[in-house]
Motif scaffolding. Structure first.
Motif, PDB file in Angstrom:
ATOM      1  N   GLN A   1       0.851  -1.184   0.000  1.00 43.08           N
ATOM      2  CA  GLN A   1       0.000   0.000   0.000  1.00 43.08           C
ATOM      3  C   GLN A   1       0.892   1.242   0.000  1.00 43.08           C
ATOM      4  O   GLN A   1       1.777   1.378   0.844  1.00 43.08           O
ATOM      5  CB  GLN A   1      -0.888  -0.012   1.242  1.00 43.08           C
ATOM      6  N   GLY A   2       0.666   2.100  -0.970  1.00 41.05           N
ATOM      7  CA  GLY A   2       1.397   3.354  -1.042  1.00 41.05           C
ATOM      8  C   GLY A   2       0.419   4.511  -0.969  1.00 41.05           C
ATOM      9  O   GLY A   2      -0.443   4.649  -1.828  1.00 41.05           O
ATOM     10  N   LEU A   3       0.522   5.329   0.062  1.00 36.68           N
ATOM     11  CA  LEU A   3      -0.418   6.429   0.273  1.00 36.68           C
ATOM     12  C   LEU A   3       0.311   7.761   0.297  1.00 36.68           C
ATOM     13  O   LEU A   3       1.441   7.875   0.771  1.00 36.68           O
ATOM     14  CB  LEU A   3      -1.156   6.254   1.604  1.00 36.68           C
ATOM     15  N   LYS A   4      -0.364   8.781  -0.200  1.00 35.16           N
ATOM     16  CA  LYS A   4       0.111  10.165  -0.113  1.00 35.16           C
ATOM     17  C   LYS A   4      -1.087  11.027   0.283  1.00 35.16           C
ATOM     18  O   LYS A   4      -2.222  10.710  -0.064  1.00 35.16           O
ATOM     19  CB  LYS A   4       0.617  10.657  -1.465  1.00 35.16           C
ATOM     20  N   HIS A   5      -0.824  12.096   0.984  1.00 32.35           N
ATOM     21  CA  HIS A   5      -1.894  13.047   1.258  1.00 32.35           C
ATOM     22  C   HIS A   5      -1.321  14.450   1.365  1.00 32.35           C
ATOM     23  O   HIS A   5      -0.136  14.649   1.606  1.00 32.35           O
ATOM     24  CB  HIS A   5      -2.686  12.649   2.509  1.00 32.35           C
ATOM     25  N   GLU A   6      -2.199  15.408   1.137  1.00 33.68           N
ATOM     26  CA  GLU A   6      -1.796  16.807   1.211  1.00 33.68           C
ATOM     27  C   GLU A   6      -2.994  17.635   1.637  1.00 33.68           C
ATOM     28  O   GLU A   6      -4.143  17.200   1.540  1.00 33.68           O
ATOM     29  CB  GLU A   6      -1.236  17.287  -0.127  1.00 33.68           C
ATOM     30  N   SER A   7      -2.696  18.816   2.102  1.00 33.01           N
ATOM     31  CA  SER A   7      -3.752  19.700   2.572  1.00 33.01           C
ATOM     32  C   SER A   7      -3.397  21.133   2.187  1.00 33.01           C
ATOM     33  O   SER A   7      -2.218  21.509   2.159  1.00 33.01           O
ATOM     34  CB  SER A   7      -3.900  19.586   4.088  1.00 33.01           C
ATOM     35  N   GLY A   8      -4.414  21.917   1.938  1.00 31.57           N
ATOM     36  CA  GLY A   8      -4.195  23.327   1.631  1.00 31.57           C
ATOM     37  C   GLY A   8      -4.086  24.183   2.878  1.00 31.57           C
ATOM     38  O   GLY A   8      -3.851  25.381   2.797  1.00 31.57           O
TER      39      GLY A   8
ATOM     40  N   GLN B   1      -1.601  20.129  11.003  1.00 33.16           N
ATOM     41  CA  GLN B   1      -0.514  19.327  10.448  1.00 33.16           C
ATOM     42  C   GLN B   1      -1.000  17.910  10.156  1.00 33.16           C
ATOM     43  O   GLN B   1      -1.759  17.324  10.930  1.00 33.16           O
ATOM     44  CB  GLN B   1       0.669  19.284  11.405  1.00 33.16           C
ATOM     45  N   LEU B   2      -0.531  17.375   9.064  1.00 29.37           N
ATOM     46  CA  LEU B   2      -0.880  16.010   8.671  1.00 29.37           C
ATOM     47  C   LEU B   2       0.118  15.018   9.257  1.00 29.37           C
ATOM     48  O   LEU B   2       1.292  15.325   9.421  1.00 29.37           O
ATOM     49  CB  LEU B   2      -0.889  15.888   7.147  1.00 29.37           C
TER      50      LEU B   2
ATOM     51  N   ASP C   1       2.578  11.877   9.189  1.00 27.43           N
ATOM     52  CA  ASP C   1       3.446  11.301   8.167  1.00 27.43           C
ATOM     53  C   ASP C   1       2.974   9.883   7.859  1.00 27.43           C
ATOM     54  O   ASP C   1       2.864   9.044   8.757  1.00 27.43           O
ATOM     55  CB  ASP C   1       4.894  11.255   8.656  1.00 27.43           C
ATOM     56  N   ILE C   2       2.668   9.645   6.604  1.00 27.58           N
ATOM     57  CA  ILE C   2       2.315   8.299   6.172  1.00 27.58           C
ATOM     58  C   ILE C   2       3.210   7.944   5.003  1.00 27.58           C
ATOM     59  O   ILE C   2       3.812   8.811   4.364  1.00 27.58           O
ATOM     60  CB  ILE C   2       0.831   8.166   5.769  1.00 27.58           C
ATOM     61  N   GLY C   3       3.320   6.668   4.731  1.00 31.46           N
ATOM     62  CA  GLY C   3       4.203   6.264   3.646  1.00 31.46           C
ATOM     63  C   GLY C   3       3.800   4.934   3.061  1.00 31.46           C
ATOM     64  O   GLY C   3       2.658   4.488   3.201  1.00 31.46           O
ATOM     65  N   ASN C   4       4.734   4.301   2.435  1.00 28.14           N
ATOM     66  CA  ASN C   4       4.497   3.024   1.777  1.00 28.14           C
ATOM     67  C   ASN C   4       4.875   1.884   2.712  1.00 28.14           C
ATOM     68  O   ASN C   4       5.888   1.953   3.402  1.00 28.14           O
ATOM     69  CB  ASN C   4       5.340   2.936   0.509  1.00 28.14           C
ATOM     70  N   ASN C   5       4.077   0.849   2.691  1.00 29.11           N
ATOM     71  CA  ASN C   5       4.373  -0.319   3.518  1.00 29.11           C
ATOM     72  C   ASN C   5       3.480  -1.462   3.089  1.00 29.11           C
ATOM     73  O   ASN C   5       2.572  -1.305   2.276  1.00 29.11           O
ATOM     74  CB  ASN C   5       4.162  -0.003   4.997  1.00 29.11           C
ATOM     75  N   PHE C   6       3.709  -2.624   3.678  1.00 31.72           N
ATOM     76  CA  PHE C   6       2.907  -3.809   3.414  1.00 31.72           C
ATOM     77  C   PHE C   6       1.807  -3.926   4.454  1.00 31.72           C
ATOM     78  O   PHE C   6       2.037  -3.659   5.636  1.00 31.72           O
ATOM     79  CB  PHE C   6       3.766  -5.072   3.442  1.00 31.72           C
ATOM     80  N   ASN C   7       0.618  -4.340   4.030  1.00 27.56           N
ATOM     81  CA  ASN C   7      -0.457  -4.650   4.968  1.00 27.56           C
ATOM     82  C   ASN C   7      -0.166  -5.984   5.630  1.00 27.56           C
ATOM     83  O   ASN C   7       0.694  -6.739   5.193  1.00 27.56           O
ATOM     84  CB  ASN C   7      -1.799  -4.749   4.234  1.00 27.56           C
ATOM     85  N   LEU C   8      -0.938  -6.299   6.660  1.00 23.87           N
ATOM     86  CA  LEU C   8      -0.822  -7.600   7.300  1.00 23.87           C
ATOM     87  C   LEU C   8      -1.170  -8.687   6.287  1.00 23.87           C
ATOM     88  O   LEU C   8      -2.205  -8.607   5.629  1.00 23.87           O
ATOM     89  CB  LEU C   8      -1.784  -7.675   8.495  1.00 23.87           C
ATOM     90  N   PRO C   9      -0.320  -9.671   6.089  1.00 19.86           N
ATOM     91  CA  PRO C   9      -0.637 -10.728   5.124  1.00 19.86           C
ATOM     92  C   PRO C   9      -1.895 -11.484   5.531  1.00 19.86           C
ATOM     93  O   PRO C   9      -2.176 -11.659   6.717  1.00 19.86           O
ATOM     94  CB  PRO C   9       0.575 -11.653   5.184  1.00 19.86           C
ATOM     95  N   THR C  10      -2.646 -11.908   4.549  1.00 21.17           N
ATOM     96  CA  THR C  10      -3.829 -12.713   4.809  1.00 21.17           C
ATOM     97  C   THR C  10      -3.599 -14.107   4.260  1.00 21.17           C
ATOM     98  O   THR C  10      -2.999 -14.276   3.204  1.00 21.17           O
ATOM     99  CB  THR C  10      -5.078 -12.104   4.167  1.00 21.17           C
ATOM    100  N   ALA C  11      -4.079 -15.100   4.988  1.00 21.54           N
ATOM    101  CA  ALA C  11      -3.903 -16.485   4.558  1.00 21.54           C
ATOM    102  C   ALA C  11      -5.109 -17.306   5.003  1.00 21.54           C
ATOM    103  O   ALA C  11      -5.661 -17.091   6.079  1.00 21.54           O
ATOM    104  CB  ALA C  11      -2.627 -17.070   5.161  1.00 21.54           C
TER     105      ALA C  11
END
Length: 145
Positions: free
Chosen positions: A67-74, A83-84, A86-96
């Motif tokens: 999952q890769g997320l970006k956000h911004e605000s005016g 203030q927003l 900090d979020i970034g890219n990472n893996f979700n919990l694997p499902t099995a």
């Protein structure tokens, strides 16, 4: 030495593939758990069975999502309330999932699906399952009278 390691690895991969394919036997009146069952709501209903003995088919499913997320605000970022995080890219919990399809007796099948992990549950739990009885030949004809 390196070529021996490659040969052993290749032989291991071939053996593993043959073991996985050994479990791909058909079970009467149980739908497949792969792309062959797309648009199939229920198990097929047929009175012809090829039951010989108890058979267990073990299957599973695994997903690892990136999952890769970006956000911004005016809003003014110098004000702490706006203030927003900090979020970034990472893996979700694997499902099995672990699926067990069992031919218990002639005309009696069992399906059990277990969640080994899911998005909000780290622990294993049974999602559901059913016993499908297509024949009652093991009950004598005058049993209920």
């Amino acid at each position: 030495m390196r070529s021996t390691t490659i040969k052993i690895g290749l032989l291991g991969a071939i053996l593993l593939t043959s073991l996985v394919n050994a479990q791909q036997f058909p079970l009467d009146n149980l739908k497949h758990r792969d792309q062959r069952a797309i648009n199939m709501f229920e198990n097929p209903k047929d009175s012809v069975t090829t039951f010989e003995k108890l058979k267990v088919r073990v299957g599973g499913a695994f997903a690892l999502q990136f999952q890769g997320l970006k956000h911004e605000s005016g809003a003014d970022q110098s004000v702490p309330a706006t203030q927003l995080y900090d979020i970034g890219n990472n893996f979700n919990l694997p499902t099995a999932n672990l699926d067990l399809d069992v031919a218990l007796y002639d005309g009696i099948n069992l399906h059990l699906r277990t969640f080994l992990s899911s998005r909000h549950h780290n622990e294993t739990y049974v999602k559901g399952g059913y016993i499908q009885i297509d024949k009652l030949d093991f009950i004598p004809e005058r049993f209920f009278k």
